[in-house]
Design an enzyme around this catalytic site. Structure first.
Site, PDB file in Angstrom:
ATOM      1  N   ASP A 251       0.804  -1.230   0.000  1.00  0.00           N
ATOM      2  CA  ASP A 251       0.000   0.000   0.000  1.00  0.00           C
ATOM      3  C   ASP A 251       0.834   1.276   0.000  1.00  0.00           C
ATOM      4  O   ASP A 251       0.284   2.370  -0.005  1.00  0.00           O
ATOM      5  CB  ASP A 251      -0.884   0.046   1.262  1.00  0.00           C
ATOM      6  CG  ASP A 251      -1.950  -1.016   1.222  1.00  0.00           C
ATOM      7  OD1 ASP A 251      -2.223  -1.544   0.128  1.00  0.00           O
ATOM      8  OD2 ASP A 251      -2.506  -1.319   2.285  1.00  0.00           O
TER       9      ASP A 251
ATOM     10  N   HIS B 163      29.439   3.759  -9.267  1.00  0.00           N
ATOM     11  CA  HIS B 163      28.130   4.091  -8.698  1.00  0.00           C
ATOM     12  C   HIS B 163      27.848   3.247  -7.461  1.00  0.00           C
ATOM     13  O   HIS B 163      26.761   2.697  -7.291  1.00  0.00           O
ATOM     14  CB  HIS B 163      27.028   3.973  -9.759  1.00  0.00           C
ATOM     15  CG  HIS B 163      27.009   5.141 -10.697  1.00  0.00           C
ATOM     16  ND1 HIS B 163      26.232   5.199 -11.825  1.00  0.00           N
ATOM     17  CD2 HIS B 163      27.692   6.321 -10.674  1.00  0.00           C
ATOM     18  CE1 HIS B 163      26.446   6.360 -12.449  1.00  0.00           C
ATOM     19  NE2 HIS B 163      27.326   7.045 -11.773  1.00  0.00           N
TER      20      HIS B 163
ATOM     21  N   HIS C  37      28.597  16.207 -17.245  1.00  0.00           N
ATOM     22  CA  HIS C  37      27.283  16.088 -17.895  1.00  0.00           C
ATOM     23  C   HIS C  37      26.473  17.322 -17.544  1.00  0.00           C
ATOM     24  O   HIS C  37      26.741  17.998 -16.546  1.00  0.00           O
ATOM     25  CB  HIS C  37      26.567  14.817 -17.393  1.00  0.00           C
ATOM     26  CG  HIS C  37      26.556  14.694 -15.890  1.00  0.00           C
ATOM     27  ND1 HIS C  37      25.650  15.357 -15.115  1.00  0.00           N
ATOM     28  CD2 HIS C  37      27.372  14.021 -15.033  1.00  0.00           C
ATOM     29  CE1 HIS C  37      25.889  15.083 -13.836  1.00  0.00           C
ATOM     30  NE2 HIS C  37      26.947  14.280 -13.749  1.00  0.00           N
TER      31      HIS C  37
ATOM     32  N   HIS D 295      21.491  14.065 -14.290  1.00  0.00           N
ATOM     33  CA  HIS D 295      22.072  13.933 -15.628  1.00  0.00           C
ATOM     34  C   HIS D 295      21.064  14.619 -16.536  1.00  0.00           C
ATOM     35  O   HIS D 295      20.115  14.009 -17.002  1.00  0.00           O
ATOM     36  CB  HIS D 295      22.268  12.462 -16.018  1.00  0.00           C
ATOM     37  CG  HIS D 295      23.353  11.797 -15.226  1.00  0.00           C
ATOM     38  ND1 HIS D 295      23.661  10.472 -15.338  1.00  0.00           N
ATOM     39  CD2 HIS D 295      24.221  12.284 -14.300  1.00  0.00           C
ATOM     40  CE1 HIS D 295      24.675  10.173 -14.524  1.00  0.00           C
ATOM     41  NE2 HIS D 295      25.021  11.256 -13.882  1.00  0.00           N
TER      42      HIS D 295
ATOM     43  N   GLU E  41      34.033  16.615 -13.422  1.00  0.00           N
ATOM     44  CA  GLU E  41      34.276  15.579 -12.422  1.00  0.00           C
ATOM     45  C   GLU E  41      35.292  14.516 -12.854  1.00  0.00           C
ATOM     46  O   GLU E  41      34.971  13.336 -12.951  1.00  0.00           O
ATOM     47  CB  GLU E  41      32.960  14.902 -12.076  1.00  0.00           C
ATOM     48  CG  GLU E  41      32.137  14.427 -13.280  1.00  0.00           C
ATOM     49  CD  GLU E  41      30.865  13.688 -12.846  1.00  0.00           C
ATOM     50  OE1 GLU E  41      30.975  12.741 -12.057  1.00  0.00           O
ATOM     51  OE2 GLU E  41      29.773  14.085 -13.299  1.00  0.00           O
TER      52      GLU E  41
ATOM     53  N   GLU F  77      34.363  16.690  -8.017  1.00  0.00           N
ATOM     54  CA  GLU F  77      33.269  17.112  -8.905  1.00  0.00           C
ATOM     55  C   GLU F  77      32.655  18.418  -8.423  1.00  0.00           C
ATOM     56  O   GLU F  77      32.309  18.553  -7.247  1.00  0.00           O
ATOM     57  CB  GLU F  77      32.184  16.020  -8.927  1.00  0.00           C
ATOM     58  CG  GLU F  77      30.950  16.403  -9.724  1.00  0.00           C
ATOM     59  CD  GLU F  77      29.951  15.255  -9.877  1.00  0.00           C
ATOM     60  OE1 GLU F  77      29.917  14.376  -9.003  1.00  0.00           O
ATOM     61  OE2 GLU F  77      29.207  15.265 -10.875  1.00  0.00           O
TER      62      GLU F  77
HETATM   63  N1  GLY Z   1      26.457  11.206  -9.215  1.00  0.00           N
HETATM   64  C1  GLY Z   1      26.571  10.693 -10.506  1.00  0.00           C
HETATM   65  C2  GLY Z   1      27.464  11.507 -11.319  1.00  0.00           C
HETATM   66  O1  GLY Z   1      28.345  12.144 -10.808  1.00  0.00           O
HETATM   67  O2  GLY Z   1      27.289  11.597 -12.498  1.00  0.00           O
HETATM   68 MN    MN Z   2      28.319  12.962  -8.899  1.00  0.00          MN
HETATM   69 MN    MN Z   3      28.039  13.947 -11.968  1.00  0.00          MN
END
Ligand code: GLY
Ligand code: MN
Ligand code: MN
Length: 438
Positions: A38, A242, A353, A360, A383, A407
């Site tokens: 639920d 990841h 990206h 993204h 990054e 990053e």
């Molecule tokens: N956190 C995923 C990336 O840095 O693209």
């Molecule tokens: Mn990232």
């Molecule tokens: Mn990233």
């Protein structure tokens, strides 16, 4: 801090401006997803739908019918329902939607099958996100059949189907001032979280304890969720790009890679820092870290209006290859290593990206065969990283299992770029001093 409803109106107007004459655009809200029996996953509106409406309820449809006399912007949403609202919270309802969302007309979602074919009749082409949701594609076809029946007495019915994504995603790639403010706020909240965990970290705690501190920091500052699963990887876990299980105990001597950002009012931050669990880089960790930092600095400098998308990519590869050659982790000629992509066993992902409502984010990277140039208003992550697999027998043992990524979130401006994710120590000495001060 929210986006004014007039900005959503401007976006819809700009989208309609880009449509061919005789078109109608249809966009549906994100479906609700069951988490367990639920219980649903926390609802998050579809990014495109949010971008055009600012409306965060499920079970809704947006229709854009340029030059329709009774109104161009038509929203379908859940009707008011006291019983449902008692359990689940207030619904906006069609009557309030018109003023609150600045749309021309609003109807109950129960009326879509009846009204959408009427909106389609007399129009030649339908814009939708074909292929994104097969159930919705089928519904659209049903409405087209309905429109054909209505048009039998004369007048056109849609016979052309166009992908909405191209138009819409090109718009989303260029951030308005209000969007930049929200991205900056998301970055600022995330930066506070990163600072908090740098000072909280010590050997012996678990990766998830740092994740908890991050989330605490995000939520107490008004973010409702992380923008993506936080990556907290200690030691060799940093080499899993990841990694999200975040279950290991952090050992003395580990580097900890933390890739985490919050979502604030639907806008994402995406930030990575890598720091020593005990507050001091080992000699090997420092060497690798400094290459990545130089690569990031060079890549950020390469984000310039007019520069092609891959300029920072190439800058980061050059620095990383030179650095790894100097340390003896790669051998041969730099040009050849770059040409054959032999560096990819250490640096296997792209330099960045687009960033926006999606972490993204949408938007093309190429025009035809060519990398597109950066333009003011675009936001990208930068990054670079070096990851030395724990089982990489081509390198001396002392280097194995080191993973570093740095990053940040970069706005392209008319004169260069601006780092949105400022305020987190980046250089090794800064990190060490900051951790020492805890
Ligand atoms: N956190 C995923 C990336 O840095 O693209
Ligand atoms: Mn990232
Ligand atoms: Mn990233």
């Amino acid at each position: 801090m929210t986006i004014d409803s007039r900005e959503f109106s401007r976006r819809r107007a700009a989208l309609m401006e880009g449509m061919e004459p005789g078109g109608i655009a249809l966009l549906t809200a994100a479906p609700e997803q069951v988490r367990s029996r639920d219980v649903h996953h926390a609802y998050r509106q579809d990014s495109d739908f949010y971008y055009l409406t600012g409306f965060t309820e499920p079970q809704a449809l947006l229709a854009l019918a340029p030059e329709r006399e009774e109104g161009e912007v038509i929203l379908f949403c859940q009707p008011k329902d006291p019983h449902k609202e008692l359990w689940e919270g207030i619904l906006l309802g069609p009557d309030s939607a018109v003023a609150t969302l600045n749309v021309d007309q609003a109807f109950s979602i129960a009326e879509v099958d009846h009204i959408v074919p009427e909106l389609m009749a007399g129009r030649e082409r339908v814009y939708s996100r074909i292929g994104a949701d097969p159930d919705f594609d089928e519904k659209v076809m049903g409405w087209v059949r309905g429109a054909r029946e209505k048009a039998r007495l004369g007048g056109p019915a849609p016979g052309q189907f166009l992908l909405l994504d191209e138009l819409l995603h090109e718009m989303r790639l260029f951030k308005s001032e209000e969007e930049i403010r929200l991205l900056e706020k998301a970055a600022r909240i995330s930066a506070e979280g990163h600072r908090r965990i740098m000072q909280f970290c010590r050997p012996g705690i678990h990766e998830y304890e740092l994740e908890a501190e991050l989330l605490h920091s995000f939520l107490r500052n008004g973010s409702r969720a992380a923008a993506y699963g936080s990556i907290v990887g200690a030691g060799a876990n940093a080499c899993i790009l990841h990694y999200v299980s975040n279950e290991s105990r952090i050992q003395d001597g580990d580097l900890v890679l933390v890739d985490a950002g919050c979502e604030y009012q639907y806008y994402a931050a995406d930030i990575t820092r890598t720091f020593p669990a005990n507050g001091r880089f080992s000699a090997e960790q420092r060497e690798i870290y400094q290459i990545v930092l130089r690569a990031q600095t060079a890549a950020i400098a390469a984000v310039q209006p007019g520069a092609p998308w891959d300029a920072p990519q190439r800058a980061s590869v050059q620095v990383i290859v030179d650095g790894l050659l100097e340390l003896g982790l790669l051998s041969g000629a730099a040009d050849e290593i770059i040409e054959t992509e032999a560096y990819k066993s250490f640096y296997m992902h792209r330099v960045g990206h687009w960033l926006g409502i999606d972490v993204h984010d949408v938007g093309r990277y190429k025009h035809g065969e060519d990398w597109r140039p950066y333009e003011p208003g675009m936001v990208t992550t930068i990054e670079p990283g070096i990851y030395i697999a724990p089982d990489n027998e081509d390198v001396a043992r002392r280097w194995r299992g080191i993973g570093v990524r740095i990053e940040d979130d970069i706005l392209v401006t008319t004169s260069g770029n601006r780092i949105l994710s400022e305020g987190i120590p980046r250089a090794t000495e800064e990190i060490e001093a900051f951790m020492m001060a805890a």
